[in-house]
Design a protein around this motif. Structure first.
Motif, PDB file in Angstrom:
ATOM      1  N   GLU A 165      89.780  44.905  26.930  1.00 45.00           N
ATOM      2  CA  GLU A 165      88.489  44.924  26.246  1.00 45.00           C
ATOM      3  C   GLU A 165      87.925  43.511  26.255  1.00 45.00           C
ATOM      4  O   GLU A 165      88.573  42.571  25.795  1.00 45.00           O
ATOM      5  CB  GLU A 165      88.660  45.405  24.803  1.00 45.00           C
ATOM      6  N   TRP A 166      86.729  43.360  26.784  1.00 43.69           N
ATOM      7  CA  TRP A 166      86.074  42.051  26.865  1.00 43.69           C
ATOM      8  C   TRP A 166      85.217  41.819  25.630  1.00 43.69           C
ATOM      9  O   TRP A 166      84.525  42.717  25.169  1.00 43.69           O
ATOM     10  CB  TRP A 166      85.223  41.961  28.139  1.00 43.69           C
ATOM     11  N   HIS A 167      85.273  40.600  25.105  1.00 39.32           N
ATOM     12  CA  HIS A 167      84.523  40.213  23.910  1.00 39.32           C
ATOM     13  C   HIS A 167      83.581  39.068  24.265  1.00 39.32           C
ATOM     14  O   HIS A 167      83.906  38.225  25.097  1.00 39.32           O
ATOM     15  CB  HIS A 167      85.478  39.733  22.804  1.00 39.32           C
ATOM     16  N   SER A 168      82.436  39.051  23.596  1.00 45.32           N
ATOM     17  CA  SER A 168      81.503  37.939  23.774  1.00 45.32           C
ATOM     18  C   SER A 168      80.984  37.545  22.395  1.00 45.32           C
ATOM     19  O   SER A 168      81.246  38.214  21.403  1.00 45.32           O
ATOM     20  CB  SER A 168      80.357  38.323  24.704  1.00 45.32           C
ATOM     21  N   ALA A 169      80.220  36.475  22.369  1.00 43.62           N
ATOM     22  CA  ALA A 169      79.699  35.981  21.099  1.00 43.62           C
ATOM     23  C   ALA A 169      78.838  37.051  20.433  1.00 43.62           C
ATOM     24  O   ALA A 169      78.100  37.773  21.107  1.00 43.62           O
ATOM     25  CB  ALA A 169      78.875  34.717  21.327  1.00 43.62           C
ATOM     26  N   VAL A 193      79.614  34.153  28.188  1.00 46.85           N
ATOM     27  CA  VAL A 193      81.043  34.018  28.465  1.00 46.85           C
ATOM     28  C   VAL A 193      81.743  35.152  27.730  1.00 46.85           C
ATOM     29  O   VAL A 193      81.429  35.456  26.581  1.00 46.85           O
ATOM     30  CB  VAL A 193      81.574  32.656  27.980  1.00 46.85           C
ATOM     31  N   GLU A 194      82.689  35.777  28.416  1.00 49.58           N
ATOM     32  CA  GLU A 194      83.447  36.875  27.817  1.00 49.58           C
ATOM     33  C   GLU A 194      84.931  36.525  27.859  1.00 49.58           C
ATOM     34  O   GLU A 194      85.388  35.909  28.816  1.00 49.58           O
ATOM     35  CB  GLU A 194      83.209  38.170  28.597  1.00 49.58           C
ATOM     36  N   ILE A 195      85.660  36.917  26.818  1.00 54.11           N
ATOM     37  CA  ILE A 195      87.101  36.708  26.808  1.00 54.11           C
ATOM     38  C   ILE A 195      87.808  38.027  26.511  1.00 54.11           C
ATOM     39  O   ILE A 195      87.230  38.933  25.905  1.00 54.11           O
ATOM     40  CB  ILE A 195      87.535  35.627  25.800  1.00 54.11           C
ATOM     41  N   ALA A 196      89.047  38.102  26.967  1.00 50.17           N
ATOM     42  CA  ALA A 196      89.901  39.251  26.683  1.00 50.17           C
ATOM     43  C   ALA A 196      91.258  38.720  26.251  1.00 50.17           C
ATOM     44  O   ALA A 196      91.753  37.732  26.804  1.00 50.17           O
ATOM     45  CB  ALA A 196      90.051  40.132  27.925  1.00 50.17           C
ATOM     46  N   VAL A 237      94.913  34.492  27.244  1.00 50.93           N
ATOM     47  CA  VAL A 237      93.498  34.862  27.194  1.00 50.93           C
ATOM     48  C   VAL A 237      92.927  34.833  28.603  1.00 50.93           C
ATOM     49  O   VAL A 237      93.275  33.966  29.409  1.00 50.93           O
ATOM     50  CB  VAL A 237      92.707  33.885  26.289  1.00 50.93           C
ATOM     51  N   ALA A 238      92.061  35.794  28.902  1.00 50.47           N
ATOM     52  CA  ALA A 238      91.307  35.799  30.161  1.00 50.47           C
ATOM     53  C   ALA A 238      89.862  35.474  29.826  1.00 50.47           C
ATOM     54  O   ALA A 238      89.365  35.838  28.753  1.00 50.47           O
ATOM     55  CB  ALA A 238      91.404  37.168  30.840  1.00 50.47           C
ATOM     56  N   MET A 239      89.177  34.769  30.727  1.00 45.53           N
ATOM     57  CA  MET A 239      87.788  34.398  30.498  1.00 45.53           C
ATOM     58  C   MET A 239      87.000  34.612  31.780  1.00 45.53           C
ATOM     59  O   MET A 239      87.491  34.359  32.877  1.00 45.53           O
ATOM     60  CB  MET A 239      87.687  32.933  30.076  1.00 45.53           C
ATOM     61  N   ARG A 240      85.761  35.085  31.619  1.00 46.54           N
ATOM     62  CA  ARG A 240      84.889  35.307  32.774  1.00 46.54           C
ATOM     63  C   ARG A 240      83.436  35.115  32.346  1.00 46.54           C
ATOM     64  O   ARG A 240      83.113  35.082  31.165  1.00 46.54           O
ATOM     65  CB  ARG A 240      85.075  36.704  33.344  1.00 46.54           C
ATOM     66  N   SER A 241      82.570  35.031  33.341  1.00 45.09           N
ATOM     67  CA  SER A 241      81.130  34.994  33.110  1.00 45.09           C
ATOM     68  C   SER A 241      80.596  36.403  33.294  1.00 45.09           C
ATOM     69  O   SER A 241      81.022  37.111  34.216  1.00 45.09           O
ATOM     70  CB  SER A 241      80.462  34.055  34.120  1.00 45.09           C
ATOM     71  N   SER A 242      79.652  36.794  32.472  1.00 43.01           N
ATOM     72  CA  SER A 242      79.065  38.124  32.622  1.00 43.01           C
ATOM     73  C   SER A 242      78.319  38.249  33.951  1.00 43.01           C
ATOM     74  O   SER A 242      78.134  39.353  34.450  1.00 43.01           O
ATOM     75  CB  SER A 242      78.114  38.426  31.460  1.00 43.01           C
ATOM     76  N   LEU A 243      77.916  37.112  34.537  1.00 41.74           N
ATOM     77  CA  LEU A 243      77.219  37.146  35.821  1.00 41.74           C
ATOM     78  C   LEU A 243      78.164  37.302  37.002  1.00 41.74           C
ATOM     79  O   LEU A 243      77.736  37.653  38.099  1.00 41.74           O
ATOM     80  CB  LEU A 243      76.391  35.870  36.005  1.00 41.74           C
ATOM     81  N   ASP A 244      79.452  37.020  36.788  1.00 41.07           N
ATOM     82  CA  ASP A 244      80.457  37.117  37.858  1.00 41.07           C
ATOM     83  C   ASP A 244      81.744  37.702  37.285  1.00 41.07           C
ATOM     84  O   ASP A 244      82.764  37.026  37.173  1.00 41.07           O
ATOM     85  CB  ASP A 244      80.711  35.731  38.448  1.00 41.07           C
ATOM     86  N   PRO A 245      81.713  38.980  36.894  1.00 40.58           N
ATOM     87  CA  PRO A 245      82.858  39.572  36.199  1.00 40.58           C
ATOM     88  C   PRO A 245      84.121  39.713  37.051  1.00 40.58           C
ATOM     89  O   PRO A 245      85.198  39.941  36.513  1.00 40.58           O
ATOM     90  CB  PRO A 245      82.337  40.934  35.746  1.00 40.58           C
ATOM     91  N   TRP A 265      95.157  27.922  25.896  1.00 41.49           N
ATOM     92  CA  TRP A 265      94.002  28.385  25.131  1.00 41.49           C
ATOM     93  C   TRP A 265      93.905  27.651  23.804  1.00 41.49           C
ATOM     94  O   TRP A 265      92.823  27.231  23.387  1.00 41.49           O
ATOM     95  CB  TRP A 265      94.075  29.902  24.921  1.00 41.49           C
ATOM     96  N   GLN A 266      95.043  27.477  23.125  1.00 37.88           N
ATOM     97  CA  GLN A 266      95.032  26.753  21.850  1.00 37.88           C
ATOM     98  C   GLN A 266      94.553  25.318  22.054  1.00 37.88           C
ATOM     99  O   GLN A 266      93.759  24.810  21.251  1.00 37.88           O
ATOM    100  CB  GLN A 266      96.422  26.760  21.217  1.00 37.88           C
ATOM    101  N   ALA A 267      95.002  24.665  23.127  1.00 32.97           N
ATOM    102  CA  ALA A 267      94.569  23.298  23.406  1.00 32.97           C
ATOM    103  C   ALA A 267      93.061  23.258  23.648  1.00 32.97           C
ATOM    104  O   ALA A 267      92.361  22.358  23.161  1.00 32.97           O
ATOM    105  CB  ALA A 267      95.319  22.731  24.607  1.00 32.97           C
TER     106      ALA A 267
END
Length: 105
Positions: free
Chosen positions: A36-40, A50-53, A60-68, A79-81
């Motif tokens: 499940e992808w989450h965004s602001a 920006v979306e994260i899962a 954590v996975a991260m992607r751009s909604s323009l290039d999923p 991710w914590q850093a």
């Protein structure tokens, strides 16, 4: 003459690189097709964002909604850093000198 144990022993840097390579391979080997992808909050599906899962073990996975199809993956420690650095202002951008967001020429 070098002892077999000396030859097989790795330096701490080599151990860290080997562990990081293993973690990266495991992370990118995960099937994330059903995540499940989450965004602001407040962003619309048609907006660039920006979306994260959230992945197993705090990764954590991260992607751009323009290039999923291009997905970056981060271990829990990475991710914590990043999050702590962002909270501390490490990634703050310099104020733009014009409304277009580009520096003035």
């Amino acid at each position: 003459m070098a002892d077999a144990d000396d030859i097989a022993a790795k330096t701490p840097d080599e151990d860290v690189r080997a562990r990081k390579a293993r973690e990266r391979d495991e992370l990118y080997g995960l099937d994330i097709s059903g995540v499940e992808w989450h965004s602001a909050p407040g962003t619309e599906d048609h907006e660039e964002r920006v979306e994260i899962a959230y992945l197993p073990e705090g990764a954590v996975a991260m992607r751009s909604s323009l290039d999923p199809d291009t997905v970056l993956r981060y271990t829990e420690a990475e991710w914590q850093a990043f999050v702590l650095g962002a909270r501390d202002g490490e990634f703050d951008l310099e104020p733009a000198s014009d409304p277009g967001g580009l520096p003035a020429e």
